[in-house]
Design a protein around this motif. Sequence first.
Motif, PDB file in Angstrom:
ATOM      1  N   VAL A  56       0.857  -1.175   0.000  1.00  0.00           N
ATOM      2  CA  VAL A  56       0.000   0.000   0.000  1.00  0.00           C
ATOM      3  C   VAL A  56       0.900   1.234   0.000  1.00  0.00           C
ATOM      4  CG1 VAL A  56      -1.777   1.268   1.254  1.00  0.00           C
ATOM      5  CG2 VAL A  56      -1.789  -1.232   1.259  1.00  0.00           C
ATOM      6  N   ILE A  57       0.685   2.110  -0.970  1.00  0.00           N
ATOM      7  CA  ILE A  57       1.443   3.354  -1.067  1.00  0.00           C
ATOM      8  C   ILE A  57       0.512   4.481  -0.641  1.00  0.00           C
ATOM      9  CG2 ILE A  57       2.691   4.907  -2.620  1.00  0.00           C
ATOM     10  CD1 ILE A  57       4.055   2.215  -2.361  1.00  0.00           C
ATOM     11  N   LEU A  76       4.740   7.289  -9.283  1.00  0.00           N
ATOM     12  CA  LEU A  76       5.588   6.231  -8.747  1.00  0.00           C
ATOM     13  C   LEU A  76       5.072   4.861  -9.167  1.00  0.00           C
ATOM     14  CD1 LEU A  76       7.804   5.117  -6.813  1.00  0.00           C
ATOM     15  CD2 LEU A  76       6.054   5.211  -5.017  1.00  0.00           C
ATOM     16  N   MET A  77       3.786   4.606  -8.990  1.00  0.00           N
ATOM     17  CA  MET A  77       3.223   3.290  -9.290  1.00  0.00           C
ATOM     18  C   MET A  77       3.221   3.006 -10.795  1.00  0.00           C
ATOM     19  SD  MET A  77       3.037   2.139  -6.386  1.00  0.00           S
ATOM     20  CE  MET A  77       2.578   0.549  -6.982  1.00  0.00           C
ATOM     21  N   LEU A  78       2.920   4.000 -11.624  1.00  0.00           N
ATOM     22  CA  LEU A  78       2.958   3.780 -13.067  1.00  0.00           C
ATOM     23  C   LEU A  78       4.387   3.500 -13.542  1.00  0.00           C
ATOM     24  CD1 LEU A  78       0.401   6.420 -14.355  1.00  0.00           C
ATOM     25  CD2 LEU A  78       0.151   3.927 -14.322  1.00  0.00           C
ATOM     26  N   PHE A 116       8.300  -3.215 -14.285  1.00  0.00           N
ATOM     27  CA  PHE A 116       8.049  -4.633 -14.056  1.00  0.00           C
ATOM     28  C   PHE A 116       7.529  -5.296 -15.325  1.00  0.00           C
ATOM     29  CE2 PHE A 116       7.515  -3.747  -9.323  1.00  0.00           C
ATOM     30  CZ  PHE A 116       8.756  -4.260  -9.011  1.00  0.00           C
ATOM     31  N   ALA A 117       6.601  -4.651 -16.025  1.00  0.00           N
ATOM     32  CA  ALA A 117       6.063  -5.219 -17.262  1.00  0.00           C
ATOM     33  C   ALA A 117       7.166  -5.354 -18.309  1.00  0.00           C
ATOM     34  CB  ALA A 117       4.925  -4.349 -17.779  1.00  0.00           C
ATOM     35  N   ARG A 118       8.016  -4.369 -18.403  1.00  0.00           N
ATOM     36  CA  ARG A 118       9.134  -4.401 -19.351  1.00  0.00           C
ATOM     37  C   ARG A 118      10.076  -5.574 -19.064  1.00  0.00           C
ATOM     38  NH1 ARG A 118      13.200   0.315 -18.673  1.00  0.00           N
ATOM     39  NH2 ARG A 118      13.698  -1.043 -16.934  1.00  0.00           N
ATOM     40  N   LYS A 144       4.426 -10.135 -14.470  1.00  0.00           N
ATOM     41  CA  LYS A 144       2.997  -9.836 -14.621  1.00  0.00           C
ATOM     42  C   LYS A 144       2.646  -8.622 -13.765  1.00  0.00           C
ATOM     43  CE  LYS A 144       1.515 -14.478 -15.669  1.00  0.00           C
ATOM     44  NZ  LYS A 144       0.657 -15.597 -15.292  1.00  0.00           N
ATOM     45  N   THR A 145       1.953  -7.673 -14.373  1.00  0.00           N
ATOM     46  CA  THR A 145       1.686  -6.406 -13.725  1.00  0.00           C
ATOM     47  C   THR A 145       0.251  -5.976 -13.976  1.00  0.00           C
ATOM     48  OG1 THR A 145       3.970  -5.785 -14.135  1.00  0.00           O
ATOM     49  CG2 THR A 145       2.488  -4.020 -13.572  1.00  0.00           C
TER      50      THR A 145
END
Length: 55
Positions: A25-26, A37-39, A45-47, A51-52
């Motif tokens: 949780v942010i 930050l989350m995007l 992670f996707a790159r 799995k994101t």
Amino acid sequence: MTEYRWPIEKLNDVLQPMRETDLIVIGSRPSQGKTTLMLNMAYRFARDGIKTAYT
């Protein structure tokens, strides 16, 4: 269990690696960059083939 390092190096110095079963949780005050930050993390992670999902 697989562990993932944070894509932002300064977070790796402070936080433990994430695990598949973790709920993260942010939270902070408005206009502090939570969405950015989350995007950014989701993109990295996707790159890297992890799995994101972002909702």
